[in-house]
Enzyme design. Structure first.
Site, PDB file in Angstrom:
ATOM      1  CD  GLU A  86      -2.766   1.090   2.540  1.00  0.00           C
ATOM      2  OE1 GLU A  86      -3.000  -0.003   3.085  1.00  0.00           O
ATOM      3  OE2 GLU A  86      -3.220   2.172   2.946  1.00  0.00           O
ATOM      4  CE  LYS A 280      -5.579  -1.449   5.989  1.00  0.00           C
ATOM      5  NZ  LYS A 280      -4.788  -0.569   5.122  1.00  0.00           N
ATOM      6  CG  ASP A 296       1.478 -16.757  11.246  1.00  0.00           C
ATOM      7  OD1 ASP A 296       0.693 -16.017  10.634  1.00  0.00           O
ATOM      8  OD2 ASP A 296       1.166 -17.904  11.631  1.00  0.00           O
ATOM      9  CG  HIS A 393      -3.697   7.450   0.258  1.00  0.00           C
ATOM     10  ND1 HIS A 393      -2.954   6.421   0.808  1.00  0.00           N
ATOM     11  CD2 HIS A 393      -4.474   6.898  -0.696  1.00  0.00           C
ATOM     12  CE1 HIS A 393      -3.280   5.301   0.209  1.00  0.00           C
ATOM     13  NE2 HIS A 393      -4.201   5.555  -0.705  1.00  0.00           N
TER      14      HIS A 393
HETATM   15  C1  MEV Z   1      -5.118   3.174   5.589  1.00  0.00           C
HETATM   16  O1  MEV Z   1      -4.419   2.028   5.175  1.00  0.00           O
HETATM   17  C2  MEV Z   1      -5.022   3.317   7.090  1.00  0.00           C
HETATM   18  C3  MEV Z   1      -5.843   4.462   7.675  1.00  0.00           C
HETATM   19  O2  MEV Z   1      -7.197   4.359   7.262  1.00  0.00           O
HETATM   20  C4  MEV Z   1      -5.716   4.332   9.171  1.00  0.00           C
HETATM   21  C5  MEV Z   1      -6.620   5.253   9.945  1.00  0.00           C
HETATM   22  O3  MEV Z   1      -7.676   5.666   9.443  1.00  0.00           O
HETATM   23  O4  MEV Z   1      -6.252   5.552  11.105  1.00  0.00           O
HETATM   24  C6  MEV Z   1      -5.347   5.793   7.187  1.00  0.00           C
END
Ligand code: MEV
Length: 439
Positions: A86, A280, A296, A393
């Site tokens: 990513e 995430k 893992d 991003h």
């Molecule tokens: C994207 O891979 C991860 C985010 O969505 C984490 C977050 O929102 O804190 C930017």
């Protein structure tokens, strides 16, 4: 051959035969086959080893292997290897690492390294009878696993404890043998599972040979480690002053920034929709290190998400404390990783990663991976509560979009310059390329 016919004997074919068979199912078999062949490692011995990591291997699937410099953790500087597909993750880790390196770096401590395994079994003779004989069963379990545990014990690890757990309030006649282990620098899955299967045999044999047990029935259902290791835990944090000049951000004063940041994290503590995305973002960093070091990532993630739910609802793994003029951002995360065994020294790039990190032990790797998680979390929440995530991003994603439109190096150079001041989107990039291609 029709796509929905059952394939038999596939595993017995050799690699070329498998590729031929799979290629025959797509529109362009030659391209399919050539692409797989092109993905092979140029050293046949290395490719053979990679083939043998898994089954029915046809080729290699590429992920970028990158590095985030400037991770100062407990006073030691690391370049952290990251395997991630990513865009923005490596940049986010690097940005936060440098920012905090200039402000004391990451602090980290390992709180525990205990791993867990269970033998699940049913027994209809009641808890008391079983419990009366359990000290004897336990002694036999330890004796019978000696040939498995002797090497681990030489390294200072082994079985820590073996307990009988009554689970009959959940399922009638259901009990567990719950054991804890110290597997030192290995993740220890095979070691634990081997011990557990030996415990199961011991339990079965004991039940079969004990006259007091003979009117009853004991059945082992399964023996397997638990990937939930809440006592294999690392805590990592950054700490900064809240005073003008510390410059968390250029849109807000330092006090405004930390207040917005704290609210952003608190939202992830109370709302599971936000918590999932927040965590995430943490695993963007952790998984990338876990993968880069041949560990893992499914086990590490599964455990982290279970830990995030330990109080009954799913919540943020990180938290903010503001006290007076101090801002502290911390992450507490369970993590069962190893620096010996498994793929850690077989996968050529995992070996390289460990080398780059100075060949850490498992505890040090827990601290490094959690610092990467906290760094990514810091960058993500910072962007979200200030300028928003998309601007940065999409700038990072620009090259992917340009590749979709087969941009040349020259076109990419112009596009990167142009989009420094423009919003990036698929249609904007397409429009830009058409305009320069037209001219
Ligand atoms: C994207 O891979 C991860 C985010 O969505 C984490 C977050 O929102 O804190 C930017």
């Amino acid at each position: 051959m029709k796509l929905n016919t059952i394939t038999t004997g596939f595993s017995r074919l050799d690699k070329d035969q498998k590729i031929d068979l799979v290629s025959s199912k797509v529109a362009d078999p030659e391209f399919f086959s050539n692409t797989l062949h092109a993905s092979w490692h140029r050293d046949p011995a290395t490719q053979k080893m990679i083939d043998e990591f898994s089954e029915n291997t046809l080729g290699n699937y590429f992920f970028p292997y990158g590095v985030a410099p400037n991770f100062l953790i407990n006073g030691k500087m690391y370049m952290v290897p990251l395997v991630i597909e990513e865009s923005s993750v490596v940049a986010a880790a690097s940005g936060a690492a440098k920012f905090w390196a200039e402000r004391g770096g990451f602090h980290s401590e390992v709180i525990g390294i205990e791993k867990i395994g269970q033998v699940h079994f049913t027994w209809n003779g009641g808890f008391n009878l079983l419990n009366r004989f359990f000290p004897e069963i336990r002694k036999q379990m330890i004796a019978n696993t000696e040939r498995i545990t002797s090497n681990m014990m030489k390294r200072g690890g082994g079985i820590l404890d073996i307990k009988l757990v009554d689970m009959t309030d959940k399922i009638p006649d259901y009990y567990q043998v719950k054991a804890t282990f110290d597997t030192k620098d290995s993740m220890g899955a095979n070691f634990i599972n081997s011990c557990l299967e030996e415990f199961a045999d011991t339990l079965r044999d004991f039940a079969a040979g004990c006259v007091d047990f003979s009117p009853f029935s004991l059945q082992v259902i399964m023996s397997i480690l638990s990937n939930y290791t809440p006592d294999c835990l690392v805590r990592t944090w950054v700490e900064g002053e809240i005073k003008e000049g510390h410059h968390y951000d250029d849109l807000y004063t330092d006090r405004e920034f930390v207040t917005r940041f704290e609210t952003g994290v608190r939202i992830a503590q109370v709302d599971r929709y936000r918590a999932t995305t927040h965590n995430k973002g943490i695993y963007n960093g952790i998984d990338a290190v876990v993968l880069a070091t041949g560990n893992d990532f499914r086990a590490v993630e599964a455990c982290g998400h279970a830990y995030a739910s330990r109080n009954g609802d799913y919540s943020s793994l990180s938290k903010v404390e503001i006290s007076g003029n101090t801002f502290r951002f911390s992450l507490e995360v369970p993590m069962a990783v190893g620096t010996v065994g498994g793929l850690t020294h077989l996968h050529p790039l995992a070996k390289l990663s460990l080398d780059l990190l100075g060949n850490p032990d498992a505890s040090e790797l827990m601290m490094i991976a959690s610092a990467a998680g906290l760094a990514n979390n810091y960058s993500a929440v910072k962007s979200l509560v200030t300028k928003g995530i998309q601007k940065g991003h999409m700038k990072m994603h620009l090259l992917n979009i340009l590749n979709v439109y087969n941009a040349t190096d020259e076109e990419k150079k112009h596009a990167v310059e142009f989009f420094k001041h423009e919003k990036v989107s698929h249609s904007a990039v397409n429009g830009f390329l058409q305009s320069i291609r037209g001219s």
